[in-house]
Write an enzyme that holds these catalytic residues in place. Structure first.
Site, PDB file in Angstrom:
ATOM      1  N   TYR A  98       0.829  -1.201   0.000  1.00 16.51           N
ATOM      2  CA  TYR A  98       0.000   0.000   0.000  1.00 16.51           C
ATOM      3  C   TYR A  98       0.862   1.249   0.000  1.00 16.51           C
ATOM      4  O   TYR A  98       2.069   1.203   0.244  1.00 16.51           O
ATOM      5  CB  TYR A  98      -0.926   0.008   1.220  1.00 16.51           C
TER       6      TYR A  98
ATOM      7  N   LYS B 285       6.698  -1.873   1.980  1.00 14.38           N
ATOM      8  CA  LYS B 285       5.497  -1.262   2.575  1.00 14.38           C
ATOM      9  C   LYS B 285       4.328  -2.218   2.364  1.00 14.38           C
ATOM     10  O   LYS B 285       3.437  -2.004   1.530  1.00 14.38           O
ATOM     11  CB  LYS B 285       5.221   0.113   1.958  1.00 14.38           C
TER      12      LYS B 285
ATOM     13  N   GLU C 101      13.195   3.251  13.584  1.00 17.57           N
ATOM     14  CA  GLU C 101      12.246   4.243  13.075  1.00 17.57           C
ATOM     15  C   GLU C 101      11.053   4.296  14.004  1.00 17.57           C
ATOM     16  O   GLU C 101      11.096   3.741  15.107  1.00 17.57           O
ATOM     17  CB  GLU C 101      11.814   3.874  11.648  1.00 17.57           C
TER      18      GLU C 101
ATOM     19  N   LEU D 102      11.715   1.575   6.612  1.00 17.95           N
ATOM     20  CA  LEU D 102      11.104   1.986   5.357  1.00 17.95           C
ATOM     21  C   LEU D 102      11.719   3.318   4.956  1.00 17.95           C
ATOM     22  O   LEU D 102      11.778   4.243   5.769  1.00 17.95           O
ATOM     23  CB  LEU D 102       9.587   2.145   5.525  1.00 17.95           C
TER      24      LEU D 102
END
Length: 284
Positions: A32, A146, A178, A202
């Site tokens: 996505y 993702k 992250e 990511l």
């Protein structure tokens, strides 16, 4: 009425029809993207859609549309739903098939769904700063994809929310990676630090924008991992994402960072970021 895009057609909610055999439902077998909308215009859409295709390739899945077609679908959703400030969500699953772990054979057609909604900028957090909570990073080792498999992110975000924090600061073996839905940056002695691009994070589109802005603004930036203990000693801290933009972090685990208010480097980056979007939005 909200208009959605589902499996090749635009439809209102009462026309939605997703199979219970969709592999996104069974296995999270899909990818996505979330694209920001400012003043009715898509922001960094090419970068987001390009990453969607990269994520799909990494899980050996094809997308039944060209990048330019997905761009037009996103624009149509923005226009039809009269979105001024918000975002477009695009999801692609491997398709509908009997529940078997291996890929369907013969292959089935991937299912593309998308929608656009209004979503205001998080002005309060950007101006005053937010609190985050450190949470152990127990996710899988392909965080560069993702994918729809983000239960680890969900649990981390929930833990942070229950502690009264806006976001989770993830760390793996004591190394900050992250956020549950963001990238993390520390500032020490005027230099910005952030985890390098590996399979453990990511590579956020907003993250990439910030790297470019730091270069343009002459702000030293080093892609180098740092520990949770080093995070506590940073002069400034901030997080970035499509929906959070550039948000200062003023405390971690209840411990105040720096002066306890958004710092000068963070504000400089925020100002530079605002210049990337329509002027009337930046002037809020």
């Amino acid at each position: 009425m909200t208009v959605y895009f589902v499996d090749g057609r635009f439809t209102e909610r009462d026309g939605l029809n997703i199979s219970i055999d969709d592999r996104g439902y069974y296995f999270g077998d899909g990818v996505y993207e979330v694209i920001k909308v400012y003043d009715g215009e898509l922001y960094t859409a090419e970068e987001h859609i390009n990453r969607l295709f990269q994520s799909a390739a990494k899980i050996k899945m094809s997308i039944p549309y060209a990048e330019v077609q997905l761009m037009e679908i996103a624009r149509e959703l923005v226009a039809t739903n009269n979105i001024l400030i918000g975002h477009v969500y695009i999801q692609v699953t491997r398709g509908s098939a009997p529940r078997l772990h291996q890929f369907p054979n013969p292959a089935v057609s991937p299912v593309v769904t998308a929608y656009a909604i209004n979503n205001p900028r998080p002005i309060a957090g950007m101006e005053k700063g937010v609190a985050v909570k450190s949470v152990e990073d127990v996710r899988w080792l392909r965080c560069d994809i993702k994918s729809l498999n983000i239960l680890g992110n969900v649990l981390a975000k929930q833990e942070a929310q229950e502690a009264g924090c806006i976001e989770a600061l993830l760390h793996r073996d004591g190394i900050v990676t992250e956020g549950s839905a963001s990238n993390m940056f520390g500032v020490k002695d005027g230099t910005v630090y952030t985890h390098p691009v590996t399979n453990l994070i990511l590579n956020g589109i907003t993250r990439q924008v910030i790297l470019g802005l730091c270069s343009e603004q002459g702000i030293p930036l080093i892609e180098k991992s740092f520990t949770l203990e080093e995070a506590f000693e940073m002069d400034e801290f901030f997080l970035t994402s499509t929906t959070s933009e550039v948000t200062p972090v003023i405390s971690i685990d209840g411990r105040s960072l720096g002066t306890g208010v958004p710092g000068s480097v963070t504000k400089k980056i925020q100002k530079a970021f605002n210049l990337q979007i329509p002027s009337f939005i930046a002037g809020e």
